[in-house]
Structure formats: structure tokens, C-alpha cells
Design a protein around this motif. Structure first.
Motif, PDB file in Angstrom:
ATOM      1  N   ALA A 125      28.160  86.501  54.366  1.00 21.70           N
ATOM      2  CA  ALA A 125      29.076  87.198  53.453  1.00 21.70           C
ATOM      3  C   ALA A 125      30.405  87.479  54.148  1.00 21.70           C
ATOM      4  CB  ALA A 125      28.440  88.495  52.963  1.00 21.70           C
ATOM      5  N   LYS A 126      30.344  87.901  55.404  1.00 23.27           N
ATOM      6  CA  LYS A 126      31.571  88.184  56.154  1.00 23.27           C
ATOM      7  C   LYS A 126      32.398  86.914  56.345  1.00 23.27           C
ATOM      8  CE  LYS A 126      33.241  90.293  60.414  1.00 23.27           C
ATOM      9  NZ  LYS A 126      32.889  90.952  61.664  1.00 23.27           N
ATOM     10  N   GLU A 127      31.718  85.782  56.576  1.00 22.24           N
ATOM     11  CA  GLU A 127      32.401  84.491  56.732  1.00 22.24           C
ATOM     12  C   GLU A 127      32.959  83.970  55.411  1.00 22.24           C
ATOM     13  OE1 GLU A 127      29.350  81.943  58.259  1.00 22.24           O
ATOM     14  OE2 GLU A 127      29.391  82.847  60.251  1.00 22.24           O
ATOM     15  N   GLY A 128      32.482  84.528  54.302  1.00 23.98           N
ATOM     16  CA  GLY A 128      32.907  84.062  52.987  1.00 23.98           C
ATOM     17  C   GLY A 128      32.037  82.958  52.417  1.00 23.98           C
ATOM     18  N   THR A 129      30.964  82.601  53.120  1.00 27.54           N
ATOM     19  CA  THR A 129      30.054  81.559  52.631  1.00 27.54           C
ATOM     20  C   THR A 129      29.299  82.045  51.405  1.00 27.54           C
ATOM     21  OG1 THR A 129      29.795  80.719  54.878  1.00 27.54           O
ATOM     22  CG2 THR A 129      28.140  80.046  53.279  1.00 27.54           C
TER      23      THR A 129
ATOM     24  N   LYS B 202      29.546  84.724  48.434  1.00 31.33           N
ATOM     25  CA  LYS B 202      30.504  85.594  47.754  1.00 31.33           C
ATOM     26  C   LYS B 202      29.756  86.805  47.190  1.00 31.33           C
ATOM     27  CE  LYS B 202      34.119  85.353  44.265  1.00 31.33           C
ATOM     28  NZ  LYS B 202      34.775  84.490  43.280  1.00 31.33           N
ATOM     29  N   THR B 203      30.159  87.989  47.621  1.00 26.87           N
ATOM     30  CA  THR B 203      29.495  89.208  47.163  1.00 26.87           C
ATOM     31  C   THR B 203      30.410  90.010  46.252  1.00 26.87           C
ATOM     32  OG1 THR B 203      30.233  90.454  49.100  1.00 26.87           O
ATOM     33  CG2 THR B 203      28.089  89.363  49.259  1.00 26.87           C
TER      34      THR B 203
ATOM     35  N   ASP C  61      27.614  82.184  41.521  1.00 24.67           N
ATOM     36  CA  ASP C  61      28.221  82.050  42.844  1.00 24.67           C
ATOM     37  C   ASP C  61      27.215  81.514  43.856  1.00 24.67           C
ATOM     38  OD1 ASP C  61      30.671  82.992  41.935  1.00 24.67           O
ATOM     39  OD2 ASP C  61      30.273  85.066  42.540  1.00 24.67           O
TER      40      ASP C  61
END
Length: 86
Positions: free
Chosen positions: A50-54, A56-57, A70
Motif C-alpha cells: 500500500a505504501k508503494e502504491g501497488t 490502492k487503499t 482496484d
């Protein structure tokens, strides 16, 4: 097995709109625990992705959720594995 507590929201098609056929309820968003279970990953990996953007939250109050669309898009964007379609 998903419970009403774990699945944030549900989408359904109005049965009368499709000729009275019974239609299964489809989750439109998953909580962190359900997303981890679906992907076979731990919470640490989930939050790293999630932090890497892989992954999407979204935030729903204090809850972190992942929209089913998503999640599907993220999985579709992954490269094929050995023997996978090109």
C-alpha cells in the motif's frame, strides 16, 4: 468465509431488473484482513504494498479498505508467471 463484519460494502443487481433471476451478492470493498487472506499475504506485506502504491487503499472512517475493482486491476497488471499467458 467472509462475514458481514469483514466485508465493508456489497453490490447487487436488482433481481427484477434481470427477469426475476436470483443474483449473488458481490463485495465491492474488502477490509485489510480479507484482502490479506484473498492475496495470501500478511499485514506487513499489505501495508508495504500500500505504501508503494501497488495496492490502492481508501479510508472509511478509521478503516482501511480496498475496492474490489482496484484489487482486480492490480492483479491484472502483474506480469504473467511461468507458463502464464503473454
Amino acid at each position: 468465509m467472509m462475514t458481514d463484519q469483514n466485508v465493508i460494502a456489497w453490490s447487487s443487481i436488482n433481481a427484477t431488473a434481470i427477469g426475476g433471476l436470483e443474483v449473488a451478492m458481490i463485495p465491492i470493498a474488502y477490509g485489510v484482513s480479507d484482502t490479506c487472506r484473498l492475496l495470501g499475504i500478511g499485514r506487513t506485506t499489505f501495508y508495504r504494498l500500500a505504501k508503494e502504491g501497488t495496492i490502492k487503499t481508501r479510508k472509511l472512517g478509521a478503516r482501511t479498505v480496498v475496492l474490489a475493482k482496484d484489487l482486480e486491476m492490480m492483479l491484472s497488471s502483474l506480469p504473467p508467471g511461468p507458463g502464464g499467458a503473454q
